[in-house]
Write a protein that holds these residues in place. Sequence first.
Motif, mmCIF file in Angstrom:
data_model
loop_
_atom_site.group_PDB
_atom_site.id
_atom_site.type_symbol
_atom_site.label_atom_id
_atom_site.label_comp_id
_atom_site.label_asym_id
_atom_site.label_seq_id
_atom_site.Cartn_x
_atom_site.Cartn_y
_atom_site.Cartn_z
ATOM 1 N N LEU D 133 0.873 -1.183 0.000
ATOM 2 C CA LEU D 133 0.000 0.000 0.000
ATOM 3 C C LEU D 133 0.907 1.230 0.000
ATOM 4 O O LEU D 133 1.125 1.875 1.031
ATOM 5 N N PRO D 134 1.448 1.584 -1.173
ATOM 6 C CA PRO D 134 2.577 2.527 -1.200
ATOM 7 C C PRO D 134 2.223 3.952 -0.819
ATOM 8 O O PRO D 134 3.123 4.741 -0.543
ATOM 9 N N GLY D 135 0.950 4.312 -0.765
ATOM 10 C CA GLY D 135 0.603 5.662 -0.362
ATOM 11 C C GLY D 135 0.274 5.781 1.118
ATOM 12 O O GLY D 135 -0.160 6.838 1.566
ATOM 13 N N HIS D 136 0.485 4.714 1.868
ATOM 14 C CA HIS D 136 0.104 4.737 3.281
ATOM 15 C C HIS D 136 1.150 5.475 4.109
ATOM 16 O O HIS D 136 2.336 5.373 3.839
ATOM 17 N N GLU D 137 0.694 6.174 5.148
ATOM 18 C CA GLU D 137 1.638 6.951 5.951
ATOM 19 C C GLU D 137 2.630 6.062 6.696
ATOM 20 O O GLU D 137 3.723 6.517 7.048
ATOM 21 N N ILE D 138 2.300 4.812 6.914
ATOM 22 C CA ILE D 138 3.225 3.948 7.651
ATOM 23 C C ILE D 138 4.456 3.587 6.820
ATOM 24 O O ILE D 138 5.496 3.234 7.375
ATOM 25 N N VAL D 139 4.388 3.710 5.522
ATOM 26 C CA VAL D 139 5.564 3.396 4.694
ATOM 27 C C VAL D 139 6.347 4.641 4.297
ATOM 28 O O VAL D 139 7.300 4.548 3.506
ATOM 29 N N ALA D 140 6.001 5.792 4.829
ATOM 30 C CA ALA D 140 6.716 7.023 4.465
ATOM 31 C C ALA D 140 8.204 6.878 4.777
ATOM 32 O O ALA D 140 8.591 6.597 5.918
ATOM 33 N N GLY D 141 9.015 7.030 3.769
ATOM 34 C CA GLY D 141 10.457 6.956 3.951
ATOM 35 C C GLY D 141 11.018 5.566 4.133
ATOM 36 O O GLY D 141 12.189 5.407 4.471
ATOM 37 N N VAL D 142 10.217 4.562 3.884
ATOM 38 C CA VAL D 142 10.625 3.170 4.121
ATOM 39 C C VAL D 142 10.940 2.506 2.786
ATOM 40 O O VAL D 142 10.108 2.538 1.873
ATOM 41 N N PRO D 143 12.099 1.901 2.630
ATOM 42 C CA PRO D 143 12.417 1.245 1.355
ATOM 43 C C PRO D 143 11.576 -0.022 1.156
ATOM 44 O O PRO D 143 11.044 -0.577 2.110
ATOM 45 N N ASN D 144 11.482 -0.429 -0.106
ATOM 46 C CA ASN D 144 10.738 -1.637 -0.444
ATOM 47 C C ASN D 144 11.638 -2.549 -1.246
ATOM 48 O O ASN D 144 12.058 -2.153 -2.333
ATOM 49 N N PRO D 145 11.971 -3.749 -0.768
ATOM 50 C CA PRO D 145 11.585 -4.272 0.534
ATOM 51 C C PRO D 145 12.546 -3.832 1.628
ATOM 52 O O PRO D 145 13.615 -3.300 1.345
ATOM 53 N N VAL D 146 12.145 -4.093 2.860
ATOM 54 C CA VAL D 146 13.071 -4.055 3.984
ATOM 55 C C VAL D 146 13.604 -5.466 4.158
ATOM 56 O O VAL D 146 12.841 -6.426 4.149
ATOM 57 N N VAL D 147 14.903 -5.575 4.273
ATOM 58 C CA VAL D 147 15.542 -6.883 4.456
ATOM 59 C C VAL D 147 15.842 -7.092 5.937
ATOM 60 O O VAL D 147 16.540 -6.278 6.544
ATOM 61 N N ILE D 148 15.295 -8.167 6.498
ATOM 62 C CA ILE D 148 15.556 -8.525 7.890
ATOM 63 C C ILE D 148 16.422 -9.775 7.863
ATOM 64 O O ILE D 148 15.963 -10.842 7.446
ATOM 65 N N PRO D 149 17.681 -9.652 8.266
ATOM 66 C CA PRO D 149 18.608 -10.782 8.062
ATOM 67 C C PRO D 149 18.194 -12.058 8.777
ATOM 68 O O PRO D 149 18.393 -13.154 8.266
ATOM 69 N N SER D 150 17.630 -11.932 9.967
ATOM 70 C CA SER D 150 17.198 -13.129 10.682
ATOM 71 C C SER D 150 16.047 -12.760 11.597
ATOM 72 O O SER D 150 16.094 -11.733 12.281
ATOM 73 N N GLY D 151 15.033 -13.587 11.583
ATOM 74 C CA GLY D 151 13.873 -13.306 12.422
ATOM 75 C C GLY D 151 13.106 -14.591 12.684
ATOM 76 O O GLY D 151 13.707 -15.623 12.948
ATOM 77 N N GLU D 152 11.786 -14.500 12.587
ATOM 78 C CA GLU D 152 10.969 -15.691 12.818
ATOM 79 C C GLU D 152 9.859 -15.728 11.784
ATOM 80 O O GLU D 152 9.174 -14.741 11.564
ATOM 81 N N MET D 153 9.725 -16.894 11.171
ATOM 82 C CA MET D 153 8.651 -17.096 10.211
ATOM 83 C C MET D 153 7.346 -17.400 10.930
ATOM 84 O O MET D 153 7.320 -18.226 11.844
ATOM 85 N N TYR D 154 6.286 -16.717 10.520
ATOM 86 C CA TYR D 154 4.915 -17.085 10.868
ATOM 87 C C TYR D 154 4.228 -17.402 9.547
ATOM 88 O O TYR D 154 4.301 -16.600 8.609
ATOM 89 N N GLY D 155 3.523 -18.526 9.486
ATOM 90 C CA GLY D 155 2.936 -18.943 8.205
ATOM 91 C C GLY D 155 1.451 -18.677 8.085
ATOM 92 O O GLY D 155 0.713 -18.708 9.070
ATOM 93 N N GLU D 156 1.006 -18.434 6.866
ATOM 94 C CA GLU D 156 -0.420 -18.284 6.564
ATOM 95 C C GLU D 156 -1.047 -19.659 6.331
ATOM 96 O O GLU D 156 -0.361 -20.569 5.871
#
Lengths: 244, 244, 244, 244
Positions: D133-156
Motif C-alpha cells: 500500500l505505497p501511499g500509506h503513511e506507515i511506509v513514508a520513507g521506508v524502502p521496499n523491501p526491507v531486508v531482515i537478516p534473521s527473524g521468525e517465520m509465521y505462516g499463513e
Amino acid sequence: MKVTVWNEFFEERTYPSVSSVYPDGLHTVLRQALIEHLDPGAEVRVALQEEPGHGLGPEVLDDTDVLLWWSHLKDDEVVDEVVERVRRRVLDGMGLLILHSAIGSKIAKALLGTSGAMTGWRHGDSELLWTVLPGHEIVAGVPNPVVIPSGEMYGEPLDIPAPDELVFISSYEGGEVLRSGCGWHRGRGRVFFFAPGHEEAPIYFQPEIRRILANAVRWAAPSAQPQPKSTRSGEYPKNWWVQA
Amino acid sequence: MKVTVWNEFFEERTYPSVSSVYPDGLHTVLRQALIEHLDPGAEVRVALQEEPGHGLGPEVLDDTDVLLWWSHLKDDEVVDEVVERVRRRVLDGMGLLILHSAIGSKIAKALLGTSGAMTGWRHGDSELLWTVLPGHEIVAGVPNPVVIPSGEMYGEPLDIPAPDELVFISSYEGGEVLRSGCGWHRGRGRVFFFAPGHEEAPIYFQPEIRRILANAVRWAAPSAQPQPKSTRSGEYPKNWWVQA
Amino acid sequence: MKVTVWNEFFEERTYPSVSSVYPDGLHTVLRQALIEHLDPGAEVRVALQEEPGHGLGPEVLDDTDVLLWWSHLKDDEVVDEVVERVRRRVLDGMGLLILHSAIGSKIAKALLGTSGAMTGWRHGDSELLWTVLPGHEIVAGVPNPVVIPSGEMYGEPLDIPAPDELVFISSYEGGEVLRSGCGWHRGRGRVFFFAPGHEEAPIYFQPEIRRILANAVRWAAPSAQPQPKSTRSGEYPKNWWVQA
Amino acid sequence: MKVTVWNEFFEERTYPSVSSVYPDGLHTVLRQALIEHLDPGAEVRVALQEEPGHGLGPEVLDDTDVLLWWSHLKDDEVVDEVVERVRRRVLDGMGLLILHSAIGSKIAKALLGTSGAMTGWRHGDSELLWTVLPGHEIVAGVPNPVVIPSGEMYGEPLDIPAPDELVFISSYEGGEVLRSGCGWHRGRGRVFFFAPGHEEAPIYFQPEIRRILANAVRWAAPSAQPQPKSTRSGEYPKNWWVQA
C-alpha cells in the motif's frame, strides 16, 4: 500543501437558481473554505474547465497535492487526455476529492471502474450526514449527525466500489440512504467521494461541511516523505537474499 | 445442510407485547422460515438457553453448519464456556447469524472484538432496508428497499468492525441510518449480522425477511469440500522448494 | 451456467516456447479444465481476439454468466468498444476472471481503475500459492500451499485496488510476494484476478490450479435469481413511508 | 503525543539468546526508537507486566495516546481485568500496536475476535518485508523491501480478520508469506499488527524498522480534536428533521 479546486463553472453562470447561491462560482466558496481551515502555509488555487487544457496542465498537476473536482452537466466535454493526466497523477500520489455529481464524471469512472450511477435522485430533500467511522481523521471536530437543510438525494445502490474507508452514510427526507463519504486508495494516491454539494443550496457555506472538506484534503494529501522507489525487484539474481 | 436456531426465549413468555406476536417463540418462526426456503434436505433444529449447556454441547455444534443466535435481556447469563465453544466452532468453519439485539451479545463481542453498542435506539420506527451490494447472494430475489412497517431503530455509529461485505443499510423514521446487513470472515467461518428482528413486531413473518435469512444461511454455510489442512508450513527444511 | 473463455491466441502460434506447452491455445486447456470440474450442464465456449468483434458481440456477452480473459502482447489491439461492452456487462452481473498478464489489460484497467503495473517481473521462478482466506469457496478442496514448479514472478506493489476478498498470496523463488488471488465486486458483477498462468509453463494443466479456476467461476457467477430492479427510489413523494 | 511501551520483560532476563540482544529489555530499545523519530514533544513511557496492575492503571491508560504491546510466553498471566481495561480504552480512541508474538495475546484476541494462530513458525529465517500500500503513511520513507537478516517465520493462514488496511506482506527464507503489517479500526481507536520483532534478533535496532514503528504510532494516534459526542440520536421526536 498545495491544493487546486477545479470547477466546471457552468451552472453558476446559467441558472438563476444556482447563481443566486454561488454568484462567484462554487470554486470560490470551496477555496475560501479551505483557506479558513488549512494551515496558513497552504496554497489554494483554482482551475476552470474553460481554461486551456481545462487549467490542468502537467505543471499544475505536478504542483498539486490535492485536487478537488466539481463537475456535472459539462463533464462529457472534458477531454480524455486531461482525464488520463489526472488519473495518472492520482496513481502517482496526488489526492482527489470527488464532489457531489462528479461521482458520475469521467475521472471518477476512470479511477473507480464503476459507473457512479445512482438508483434515483431528487432535489430539495433535507439530509442527515451520519458518522460511521468515529476515529477517522475526516470526522475530527464534526458533529454527528450534520444536518443539511436542503440538498439532493442520491439513492442506493450507488454504483461505486466498496469503499476502503466508509466514513459517512446519509439519510434523506424521503427515507433513502447513501454511502456519502467514501475513501479509496488508488496507486500511491487517495480518493475521497463526498456526496453533499448540490449547487442550488448553500451547503458549502455550512461550517461543518467546510471542516469536513478541509479534513478530507489533509487525509488525501501525500506524505511529506514518500517511499523511495524500489530498485530491487526483478533486478537481482534468484536467491540473492538467501543466506549461505 | 444442518442449521440450529438458538433463542434465549425469555421475552416471549414474559411480556404480552412479545408473546402476542411470537406465542411459540421467535425460534419457531425462524425455523419455519428456513424450512420454507432451504432445500428439502436441510435439517433445522432448535436450541434454547434454558436447556443444559444452553443446548449447545459439542455434539450439537459439531453437527451444525450454521447457527442463528437471538438474544437480548438474558445474554449476560450465557455461560462463558458455551460462548468460547461457539467462538471456536465458528473459527473452525461454522456459520453464525447474529440477529438484532444479539449484536451486543457475548458471542458477538467475542468474534468481532467490538462492543456492539449503538448510539441510540427507539421502538416503533418504520424501517427501509436498502441494498448496497446488489450482486451479493444474500439479496437474491429481494426487493430494494424492503419496507418494515414497525421495528426498532439502532443508531450509528454502531460499534462494529467495518464489514468485509456491507450488504444492507437501513433508514428509520427518525432519520437515523444503520449498517444493518454485515458480513465478516472469522477463521474458516462466516458471520452475518442482520439488524431487523425487534421482538414486538412480526418482522420474521415478512416474506422478504424470510428470504434474506435463508439466503444468509446459504452464504454462511461452509463449503461442502473444505480445504485440506496444511501439513507443510514449518515442517520442511529451508529452501526445500527452491530449484537446484 | 454459461462460460466463455476469451484468449488473444497469439503467442501460442508465434513462439515455440509457448506452442510447445499450449499447441492448441491456452483457451483449449482452460475450457477443458472447466468442463472437468463444473456441473455437467455447464456450457463452456471459446471466443478469440481474431474473430469479428473479438468474438464478444452483445449476443455472446448477454448469454455469458462468466467470462475468462487471457491477454498479453496484443491487448492494445482490443478495440475500445468491446472493452466498454464487457465492462457494462460486468456491472450488469456477469462474472469476469482476469488471468495472469491480463491484470494490465484494458478491461482490467477499466473495471479496477488502476494500471495493473507490477514493480518487477521475472520468468522461470517457482511459486508457492498460499491461502489466506481459508473459508472462501475458491479454496474448497485446494491444498495450502499449491506448488507451481515454474512460472512468472510479479512483484509488489502491484497497482490494484485493495481486494474486497484477498484469497491467495504468492511467494516466488526470488523472495518476492504477490496478492495473487483477488476478488472484487463491481456493480452487480464480480471480478477475480488470478495471477498464475505464465504461458511458457504448463500451469493450467495442474490439477490444483484447474480446481481453483472452476471454483472461481462458480464464485463469480451471478445468482440464479437476481434482485428485482428497484422501482421506487425518487419516484414517490416525500415521506411516503412515514406513518401518519 | 503520549506513548506507553508495554513489555512482558521475561525472556530478556531468562534466556541468554535474548538477553544478549536486548540486555535492558525490548521496551528500552522500542522506547529509544520512538524518541528518535517522534516529535520532540512526545513522551514515551514504559510499563511492565511485573508492575502492580501490569503498570496499566486507569490513570496511565487515560493518559496514553498509543500503547505498544510486546508479549509472548507470559501472556496467559496477564489478568483479564487489565485486558478489558485496555480493550475499552482502544474502543474509546487509544491506538494500539500489537508486536510480533502478541498477535496471539489476550488483548489481540479480545479486539480482533480471532485466535491469532499461525499455520507454522520457524526461527532464524531471513525475511523480506514488502510494501503493498505505497501511499500509506506507515511506509513514508521506508524502502521496499526491507531486508531482515534473521527473524521468525509465521505462516499463513494466520487467523486474523481481513485487515482494513493491508500495508506489508512478508516472505521468508522457507518460501512462506505473512500479512505482516495490518491495520484495523476498532471503535474510535486503531490497531496495527506488525509481525517483525523476534526477540533473539536485533530487529528493533534496524533503522527501517524503527521508522515503521514511529510511523505506525503516528497513524494510530487519535485526532487532536475528537468528534463531539452525538447527543441527538433517539432523543428527539420522530420526524423532527422533516420539513413542514
